[in-house]
Scaffold this motif. Structure first.
Motif, short mmCIF file in Angstrom:
data_model
loop_
_atom_site.label_atom_id
_atom_site.label_comp_id
_atom_site.label_asym_id
_atom_site.label_seq_id
_atom_site.Cartn_x
_atom_site.Cartn_y
_atom_site.Cartn_z
N UNK A 1 0.83 -1.22 0.00
CA UNK A 1 0.00 0.00 0.00
C UNK A 1 0.86 1.26 0.00
N UNK A 2 1.96 1.21 0.77
CA UNK A 2 2.86 2.37 0.80
C UNK A 2 3.50 2.60 -0.57
N UNK A 3 3.90 1.51 -1.21
CA UNK A 3 4.51 1.65 -2.54
C UNK A 3 3.47 2.21 -3.52
N UNK A 4 2.25 1.71 -3.42
CA UNK A 4 1.19 2.20 -4.30
C UNK A 4 0.94 3.69 -4.08
N UNK A 5 0.89 4.06 -2.80
CA UNK A 5 0.68 5.49 -2.50
C UNK A 5 1.83 6.32 -3.07
N UNK A 6 3.06 5.80 -2.96
CA UNK A 6 4.21 6.53 -3.49
C UNK A 6 4.11 6.70 -5.01
N UNK A 7 3.67 5.64 -5.68
CA UNK A 7 3.53 5.73 -7.15
C UNK A 7 2.57 6.86 -7.51
N UNK A 8 1.44 6.94 -6.79
CA UNK A 8 0.45 7.97 -7.11
C UNK A 8 0.93 9.36 -6.69
N UNK B 1 4.28 12.34 9.99
CA UNK B 1 4.57 12.39 8.57
C UNK B 1 4.11 11.10 7.89
N UNK B 2 4.12 11.09 6.57
CA UNK B 2 3.64 9.89 5.85
C UNK B 2 4.78 9.22 5.09
N UNK B 3 4.51 8.00 4.62
CA UNK B 3 5.54 7.12 4.06
C UNK B 3 6.41 7.75 2.99
N UNK B 4 5.79 8.27 1.95
CA UNK B 4 6.55 8.80 0.83
C UNK B 4 7.43 9.98 1.26
N UNK B 5 6.88 10.79 2.16
CA UNK B 5 7.63 11.95 2.66
C UNK B 5 8.90 11.48 3.40
N UNK B 6 8.75 10.41 4.17
CA UNK B 6 9.91 9.85 4.89
C UNK B 6 10.97 9.38 3.89
N UNK C 1 2.14 5.05 15.75
CA UNK C 1 0.68 5.06 15.61
C UNK C 1 0.38 5.58 14.20
N UNK C 2 -0.71 5.06 13.63
CA UNK C 2 -1.03 5.41 12.24
C UNK C 2 -2.38 6.10 12.17
N UNK C 3 -2.42 7.17 11.37
CA UNK C 3 -3.68 7.87 11.11
C UNK C 3 -3.81 7.97 9.59
N UNK C 4 -4.98 7.65 9.09
CA UNK C 4 -5.17 7.67 7.64
C UNK C 4 -5.96 8.90 7.23
N UNK C 5 -5.51 9.52 6.16
CA UNK C 5 -6.21 10.71 5.65
C UNK C 5 -6.28 10.64 4.14
N UNK C 6 -7.35 11.17 3.54
CA UNK C 6 -7.41 11.17 2.08
C UNK C 6 -6.23 11.94 1.49
N UNK C 7 -5.78 11.46 0.34
CA UNK C 7 -4.65 12.11 -0.32
C UNK C 7 -5.13 12.78 -1.60
N UNK C 8 -4.52 13.89 -1.98
CA UNK C 8 -4.88 14.47 -3.28
C UNK C 8 -4.37 13.61 -4.43
N UNK C 9 -3.57 12.60 -4.09
CA UNK C 9 -2.91 11.83 -5.15
C UNK C 9 -3.20 10.34 -5.06
N UNK C 10 -4.48 9.94 -5.04
CA UNK C 10 -4.77 8.51 -5.07
C UNK C 10 -5.09 7.91 -3.73
N UNK C 11 -4.39 6.79 -3.38
CA UNK C 11 -4.73 6.08 -2.15
C UNK C 11 -4.54 6.96 -0.92
N UNK C 12 -5.26 6.67 0.16
CA UNK C 12 -5.13 7.51 1.37
C UNK C 12 -3.70 7.51 1.88
N UNK C 13 -3.32 8.62 2.49
CA UNK C 13 -1.99 8.71 3.10
C UNK C 13 -2.06 8.13 4.51
#
Lengths: 204, 110
Positions: free
Chosen positions: A41-48, B27-32, B63-75
């Motif tokens: 899911x993290x990889x998918x989110x990164x792609x988007x 912070x979220x995954x991609x940002x890290x 701890x994880x919190x999910x929020x809608x993302x402007x770019x597809x799947x939730x962050x």
């Protein structure tokens, strides 16, 4: 696999799904299902996120290919000894696979080596053991020695061969050792079974 | 040989680097991945960071919190739990001690 809502044609979505599925397969049995899904899911989110950074409304196949090219290859999720950097070892094991214990990082390699070594040892024991038993039995003119030693070698090669096969399967043929274990295991188990059948038929 | 040593060394630091990034704020995954990828000498990528993130979350350090993302799947936003903060402090202290001792030792040798 994908949960994305961004505008993508079926073929471009397929490219992404295909990459995610490959990563999923690389992680299979290495981490728990839950963790596997989270990583994917993290990889998918990164792609988007990366597609979004390109600043277009609709994403072309080339956009998707460019983003996928920037990602680590799926093999990077494998442990280092299998060709990747691999996930860092877990403090808590992710739960055992039915019939096998879940190998940790490096566990696969150890199990594979155990399978290969066992297969080779069984092979050597069988090849050398029977002629030696025969020579000793003839020298001492004892049928009992022939039966006891021969039976012992037969039992050991049966159990060892089966164990080598099970170990090779447990580590999912992780490397050459496991394949050696599987091949020699099958070979000597079959040979031992055949020999057992022959002895039983001869005796009874 | 040196490459292998460097790879192993960097790999041992991923957990501390991830915790240090999250300790700066949620912070979220991609940002890290972006932040750690930009650090000279470390340059961690997603195949190294995400497995560590999920493991730390599973171990109760995040701890994880999910929020809608402007770019597809939730962050998925990560923050340190109390356990995570304690774990990070212990790791950071340990790193500082080791780094200080070894740096001094290397200085003396060169």
């Amino acid at each position: 696999m994908s949960v994305a809502t961004t505008d993508l044609s079926r073929s471009t979505q397929h490219l992404i799904d295909s990459r995610l599925d490959t990563i999923d397969r690389m992680l299979l049995w290495r981490v728990s299902r839950q963790e596997r899904l989270e990583i994917v899911r993290e990889v998918e989110a990164q792609i988007f996120e990366q597609l979004h950074e390109r600043g277009t409304e609709e994403f072309s196949r080339d956009d998707v290919l460019a983003v996928l090219a920037r990602l680590d290859p799926p093999e990077a999720y494998l442990p280092e000894e299998e060709g990747g950097l691999g996930p860092v070892p877990s403090r808590r094991s992710p739960g055992p696979r039915p019939g096998c214990t879940e190998p940790g990082r490096g566990g696969n390699t150890r199990i594979a080596k155990a399978s290969g070594v066992l297969g080779v040892v069984i092979m050597a024991l069988t090849i050398l053991g029977y002629p030696l038993t025969y020579v000793v039995a003839v020298a001492l003119n004892s049928e009992a020695i022939l039966i006891v030693l021969g039976g012992g070698i037969l039992a050991v090669s049966l159990v060892g061969g089966a164990l080598a096969i099970v170990l090779a399967a447990c580590c999912r043929l992780a490397n050459g050792w496991a394949i050696t274990g599987l091949v020699t295991g099958i070979l000597w188990t079959c040979m031992s079974l055949g020999l057992s059948a022959f002895v039983v038929l001869e005796l009874f | 040989m040196l490459d292998r040593w460097e790879t192993q060394f960097r790999k041992g630091l991923v957990e501390l680097a991830v915790l240090a990034t999250i300790a700066r704020g949620e912070t979220y995954g991609y940002r890290i991945v972006e932040q750690l990828g930009a650090l000279e000498g470390l340059q961690f990528t997603e195949s190294t960071v995400y497995p560590v993130l999920t493991r730390l979350a599973r171990d109760g350090y995040l701890a994880i919190r999910t929020e809608p993302s402007p770019a597809g799947p939730p962050r998925r936003y990560y923050r340190l739990t109390t356990d995570g903060q304690r774990h990070f402090r212990r790791m950071a202290e340990s790193w500082k001690t080791i780094s200080r001792s070894l740096s001094g030792w290397i200085e003396g040798a060169s």
